[in-house]
Design a protein around this motif. Sequence first.
Motif, PDB file in Angstrom:
ATOM      1  N   UNK A 196       0.810  -1.214   0.000  1.00  0.00           N
ATOM      2  CA  UNK A 196       0.000   0.000   0.000  1.00  0.00           C
ATOM      3  C   UNK A 196       0.839   1.257   0.000  1.00  0.00           C
ATOM      4  N   UNK A 197       2.164   1.104  -0.099  1.00  0.00           N
ATOM      5  CA  UNK A 197       3.076   2.251  -0.104  1.00  0.00           C
ATOM      6  C   UNK A 197       4.048   2.129  -1.265  1.00  0.00           C
ATOM      7  N   UNK A 198       4.639   3.248  -1.661  1.00  0.00           N
ATOM      8  CA  UNK A 198       5.725   3.188  -2.625  1.00  0.00           C
ATOM      9  C   UNK A 198       6.959   2.641  -1.909  1.00  0.00           C
ATOM     10  N   UNK A 199       7.944   2.126  -2.650  1.00  0.00           N
ATOM     11  CA  UNK A 199       9.156   1.624  -1.987  1.00  0.00           C
ATOM     12  C   UNK A 199       9.831   2.669  -1.103  1.00  0.00           C
ATOM     13  N   UNK A 200       9.880   3.921  -1.560  1.00  0.00           N
ATOM     14  CA  UNK A 200      10.560   4.951  -0.780  1.00  0.00           C
ATOM     15  C   UNK A 200       9.758   5.345   0.461  1.00  0.00           C
ATOM     16  N   UNK A 201       8.420   5.342   0.370  1.00  0.00           N
ATOM     17  CA  UNK A 201       7.599   5.601   1.561  1.00  0.00           C
ATOM     18  C   UNK A 201       7.819   4.508   2.598  1.00  0.00           C
ATOM     19  N   UNK A 202       7.828   3.272   2.154  1.00  0.00           N
ATOM     20  CA  UNK A 202       8.043   2.135   3.053  1.00  0.00           C
ATOM     21  C   UNK A 202       9.420   2.206   3.683  1.00  0.00           C
ATOM     22  N   UNK A 203      10.436   2.520   2.857  1.00  0.00           N
ATOM     23  CA  UNK A 203      11.804   2.599   3.361  1.00  0.00           C
ATOM     24  C   UNK A 203      11.939   3.729   4.391  1.00  0.00           C
ATOM     25  N   UNK A 204      11.281   4.867   4.161  1.00  0.00           N
ATOM     26  CA  UNK A 204      11.329   5.960   5.124  1.00  0.00           C
ATOM     27  C   UNK A 204      10.744   5.515   6.464  1.00  0.00           C
ATOM     28  N   UNK A 205       9.671   4.732   6.407  1.00  0.00           N
ATOM     29  CA  UNK A 205       9.101   4.200   7.639  1.00  0.00           C
ATOM     30  C   UNK A 205      10.105   3.346   8.401  1.00  0.00           C
ATOM     31  N   UNK A 206      10.870   2.521   7.661  1.00  0.00           N
ATOM     32  CA  UNK A 206      11.890   1.690   8.298  1.00  0.00           C
ATOM     33  C   UNK A 206      12.979   2.546   8.942  1.00  0.00           C
ATOM     34  N   UNK A 207      13.346   3.642   8.306  1.00  0.00           N
ATOM     35  CA  UNK A 207      14.384   4.532   8.845  1.00  0.00           C
ATOM     36  C   UNK A 207      13.895   5.229  10.111  1.00  0.00           C
ATOM     37  N   UNK A 208      12.619   5.597  10.100  1.00  0.00           N
ATOM     38  CA  UNK A 208      12.068   6.235  11.301  1.00  0.00           C
ATOM     39  C   UNK A 208      11.968   5.222  12.441  1.00  0.00           C
TER      40      UNK A 208
END
Length: 297
Positions: free
Chosen positions: A234-246
């Motif tokens: 439900x997210x773009x790869x970069x949105x998902x990756x930003x979540x992982x970084x946070x």
Amino acid sequence: MSYRHSMICQTEGIRPTAPVKWRGLDGMMSVFWDAEGLSGAKAYYLSPDPRIVIFFNDVSSHISMSNREGGFAQFHRPMVRAIYVPAGVPLWTNFTSSHRFSHLDLHLHKDRLLRILSPSVGASVAQTALRRPVEIQDVAAIETLAMLLVNEMSNPSRHAIFAESLVGSIVTGLLDIPESNSDTHNGRLTDGKMKKLISRINERSDCRLSVAEMAETVGLSESWFANVFRQTTGKTPLQWQLGKRIELAQKMFLESDLTVADIAAQLGFSDQAHLTKAFRQIAGETPAAWRRIRRKN
């Protein structure tokens, strides 16, 4: 679609031994030849459209081919039973001895091929497959399909969709379509692929990968990966990756006394303000407020 193929074809020492059979289809042209080439015969072919050639007898000891002009001295190879030649790729052939042969030529409009492949594998994977030349000696089922098509060309007995479906089966049986798409299920990444991607992300101290690196990790093209990833999460790869970084930033805020600026630098954010903005978007609070509340608890 109405389609007429156009191909530069220069031959010397090759002649048909029977009337040529052909049939125009939707975005396709099928041509069947019985022919003979003399020893030393040669030919040059260049088409703006993709094409497939299927021989009904073994010609490997009689015909050589090359994709380089004047390349027979160093770059020639035996002609095989079936080849796929991408659009714009030149082909030279040379007869090392006299030989009679039969072959089916399929001239195919690129858009028609995409219509065959894209619904199942996606446009990006289909386009990649169309750029890859294919040469095989073991034609097996492809020869059976080709013979059915030749019979239908010679004595049309069914709706054109039958012949078109035979061409479609030949295309999917011959082209080099990456098996990586079997790693998706109903347009989504499998659990195994997601676990592999998460493991790769976790190996990075800043949880950062480019979309191309993420796609390579799970063996998909970048555009196809972006599509199935969004269907999966439900997210773009970069949105998902930003979540992982946070998530990693939150862990560091709880387990260390590093400043916001220090954590921003370690996680690859441009500065403290950049991390603060991204953190607030995902966690709903600034890093300082988030850390203060949780440490009190």
